[in-house]
Motif scaffolding. Sequence first.
Motif, PDB file in Angstrom:
ATOM      1  N   VAL A   1      38.679  34.985 129.212  1.00 21.60           N
ATOM      2  CA  VAL A   1      38.776  34.870 130.672  1.00 21.60           C
ATOM      3  C   VAL A   1      37.474  35.327 131.322  1.00 21.60           C
ATOM      4  N   CYS A   2      36.912  36.412 130.831  1.00 24.02           N
ATOM      5  CA  CYS A   2      35.677  36.950 131.410  1.00 24.02           C
ATOM      6  C   CYS A   2      34.490  36.007 131.222  1.00 24.02           C
ATOM      7  N   CYS A   3      34.486  35.241 130.137  1.00 20.83           N
ATOM      8  CA  CYS A   3      33.323  34.418 129.795  1.00 20.83           C
ATOM      9  C   CYS A   3      33.504  32.933 130.095  1.00 20.83           C
ATOM     10  N   GLY A   4      34.600  32.568 130.709  1.00 19.15           N
ATOM     11  CA  GLY A   4      34.767  31.185 131.138  1.00 19.15           C
ATOM     12  C   GLY A   4      35.267  30.229 130.087  1.00 19.15           C
ATOM     13  N   VAL A   5      35.932  30.732 129.055  1.00 16.42           N
ATOM     14  CA  VAL A   5      36.541  29.852 128.056  1.00 16.42           C
ATOM     15  C   VAL A   5      37.732  29.143 128.690  1.00 16.42           C
ATOM     16  N   HIS A   6      37.877  27.861 128.416  1.00 16.01           N
ATOM     17  CA  HIS A   6      38.939  27.086 129.051  1.00 16.01           C
ATOM     18  C   HIS A   6      40.278  27.204 128.338  1.00 16.01           C
ATOM     19  N   ALA A   7      40.263  27.290 127.010  1.00 17.10           N
ATOM     20  CA  ALA A   7      41.531  27.267 126.281  1.00 17.10           C
ATOM     21  C   ALA A   7      41.403  27.905 124.913  1.00 17.10           C
ATOM     22  N   LEU A   8      42.522  28.425 124.437  1.00 20.20           N
ATOM     23  CA  LEU A   8      42.656  28.863 123.052  1.00 20.20           C
ATOM     24  C   LEU A   8      43.548  27.855 122.340  1.00 20.20           C
TER      25      LEU A   8
ATOM     26  N   GLU B   1      21.021  29.462 118.016  1.00 22.67           N
ATOM     27  CA  GLU B   1      20.427  28.151 117.758  1.00 22.67           C
ATOM     28  C   GLU B   1      21.370  27.004 118.141  1.00 22.67           C
ATOM     29  N   LEU B   2      22.615  27.319 118.409  1.00 20.78           N
ATOM     30  CA  LEU B   2      23.583  26.300 118.821  1.00 20.78           C
ATOM     31  C   LEU B   2      23.388  25.963 120.294  1.00 20.78           C
ATOM     32  N   ASN B   3      23.684  24.727 120.641  1.00 16.56           N
ATOM     33  CA  ASN B   3      23.712  24.334 122.048  1.00 16.56           C
ATOM     34  C   ASN B   3      25.147  24.458 122.533  1.00 16.56           C
ATOM     35  N   LEU B   4      25.448  25.570 123.182  1.00 19.37           N
ATOM     36  CA  LEU B   4      26.808  25.843 123.642  1.00 19.37           C
ATOM     37  C   LEU B   4      27.038  25.391 125.079  1.00 19.37           C
ATOM     38  N   THR B   5      26.044  24.692 125.651  1.00 25.67           N
ATOM     39  CA  THR B   5      26.228  24.147 126.998  1.00 25.67           C
ATOM     40  C   THR B   5      26.967  22.817 126.948  1.00 25.67           C
ATOM     41  N   GLU B   6      26.968  22.172 125.791  1.00 21.08           N
ATOM     42  CA  GLU B   6      27.652  20.893 125.650  1.00 21.08           C
ATOM     43  C   GLU B   6      29.135  21.137 125.369  1.00 21.08           C
ATOM     44  N   PRO B   7      29.986  20.117 125.519  1.00 28.70           N
ATOM     45  CA  PRO B   7      31.409  20.291 125.195  1.00 28.70           C
ATOM     46  C   PRO B   7      31.579  20.748 123.757  1.00 28.70           C
ATOM     47  N   CYS B   8      32.242  21.871 123.542  1.00 26.80           N
ATOM     48  CA  CYS B   8      32.345  22.402 122.186  1.00 26.80           C
ATOM     49  C   CYS B   8      33.562  23.288 122.019  1.00 26.80           C
ATOM     50  N   ALA B   9      33.920  23.473 120.754  1.00 23.01           N
ATOM     51  CA  ALA B   9      35.001  24.381 120.375  1.00 23.01           C
ATOM     52  C   ALA B   9      34.504  25.218 119.207  1.00 23.01           C
ATOM     53  N   VAL B  10      34.861  26.488 119.203  1.00 20.02           N
ATOM     54  CA  VAL B  10      34.420  27.409 118.157  1.00 20.02           C
ATOM     55  C   VAL B  10      35.625  27.866 117.353  1.00 20.02           C
ATOM     56  N   VAL B  11      35.507  27.770 116.032  1.00 20.42           N
ATOM     57  CA  VAL B  11      36.595  28.190 115.144  1.00 20.42           C
ATOM     58  C   VAL B  11      36.341  29.619 114.673  1.00 20.42           C
ATOM     59  N   MET B  12      37.330  30.483 114.893  1.00 17.92           N
ATOM     60  CA  MET B  12      37.264  31.863 114.421  1.00 17.92           C
ATOM     61  C   MET B  12      38.313  32.042 113.332  1.00 17.92           C
ATOM     62  N   GLY B  13      37.887  32.548 112.166  1.00 18.61           N
ATOM     63  CA  GLY B  13      38.821  32.755 111.065  1.00 18.61           C
ATOM     64  C   GLY B  13      39.251  34.204 110.955  1.00 18.61           C
ATOM     65  N   SER B  14      40.158  34.461 110.035  1.00 16.48           N
ATOM     66  CA  SER B  14      40.610  35.830 109.803  1.00 16.48           C
ATOM     67  C   SER B  14      39.491  36.630 109.155  1.00 16.48           C
ATOM     68  N   GLU B  15      39.568  37.954 109.295  1.00 22.96           N
ATOM     69  CA  GLU B  15      38.507  38.806 108.768  1.00 22.96           C
ATOM     70  C   GLU B  15      38.480  38.819 107.239  1.00 22.96           C
TER      71      GLU B  15
ATOM     72  N   MET C   1      31.379  34.250 122.795  1.00 25.43           N
ATOM     73  CA  MET C   1      31.727  33.836 124.157  1.00 25.43           C
ATOM     74  C   MET C   1      30.642  34.234 125.151  1.00 25.43           C
ATOM     75  N   TYR C   2      30.086  35.408 124.960  1.00 30.17           N
ATOM     76  CA  TYR C   2      29.030  35.851 125.868  1.00 30.17           C
ATOM     77  C   TYR C   2      27.790  34.971 125.730  1.00 30.17           C
ATOM     78  N   GLU C   3      27.445  34.611 124.494  1.00 33.02           N
ATOM     79  CA  GLU C   3      26.300  33.721 124.272  1.00 33.02           C
ATOM     80  C   GLU C   3      26.540  32.372 124.950  1.00 33.02           C
ATOM     81  N   ALA C   4      27.757  31.865 124.844  1.00 31.73           N
ATOM     82  CA  ALA C   4      28.068  30.590 125.494  1.00 31.73           C
ATOM     83  C   ALA C   4      27.960  30.710 127.012  1.00 31.73           C
ATOM     84  N   MET C   5      28.495  31.800 127.558  1.00 27.14           N
ATOM     85  CA  MET C   5      28.406  32.009 128.997  1.00 27.14           C
ATOM     86  C   MET C   5      26.961  32.126 129.457  1.00 27.14           C
ATOM     87  N   LYS C   6      26.158  32.867 128.698  1.00 27.78           N
ATOM     88  CA  LYS C   6      24.742  33.044 129.052  1.00 27.78           C
ATOM     89  C   LYS C   6      24.013  31.708 129.064  1.00 27.78           C
ATOM     90  N   GLN C   7      24.236  30.902 128.019  1.00 28.57           N
ATOM     91  CA  GLN C   7      23.590  29.601 127.966  1.00 28.57           C
ATOM     92  C   GLN C   7      24.015  28.723 129.140  1.00 28.57           C
TER      93      GLN C   7
END
Length: 248
Positions: free
Chosen positions: A120-127, A187-201, A238-244
């Motif tokens: 919510v703080c970084c502008g992510v649209h959906a989980l 090095e990623l372009n996170l300004t374009e439409p994108c989704a990031v996959v996060m796995g378990s630790e 998320m912060y990197e995406a927001m910054k970009q």
Amino acid sequence: MFIKKKNIIAGRNPVIEALQQGSGVDKILLFKNASGDNVAQIKELAKQCNVPIQYVPIEKLNQLTNVQHQGVIAFRASVQYLDLQQVIDFVTEQGEAPLFFILDGVTDVRNIGAIARSAVCCGVHALIIPDKGVAALGEDAMKSSAGALEQLHICRVNSLMKAVDTLHLNGIKVFSSEMTASTMLHELNLTEPCAVVMGSEDKGVFGGLQKQSDAVFKIPMAGTFESLNVSVAAGMIMYEAMKQRLFA
């Protein structure tokens, strides 16, 4: 100790009505030897609504409630699950580049709550979450997120790989976080439409999802620690995406 009645729906007909009316159902516990036409109907409706069913011994159901359950209990969802394609359409119609996060095997409710707050703080649209293998988004998750889950679009799907296919068909790139990758986050372009996959630790992102991804990346670290907590890592991404996006 019994779960509060407001959190559960007990009995075959009440569960059927909840599924038919679209009342938020997180999951269903069904007596493993249950039979009958209404049981078959529950299974079919659950399939249509992407509601997972867990088959359990009768003792498990008796421990959860003293209400006449007839071999079936449904847990009410604290969030409203939305269709992925509809959320994609909504975001793009607003003139925004979709930014989604996919949670693969994140089972700690506190991590999901923390991820939601950062989102919510970084502008992510959906989980995007699978219908199995992820922590239930019930009252504990809601409390952990401090209400952030109510401010996000939550898409529950029966296959994360099919969800990636849907994202690709809509021109949305998919990036997987993996600590052994050679590509760095910045090095990623996170300004374009994108989704990031996060796995378990412990297991990371499922290999099939990595293969489907447009890029696999890691978060650069000054130290040599094994890994970051998944909610901390998600917050950094998320912060990197927001910054970009803010300074593009």
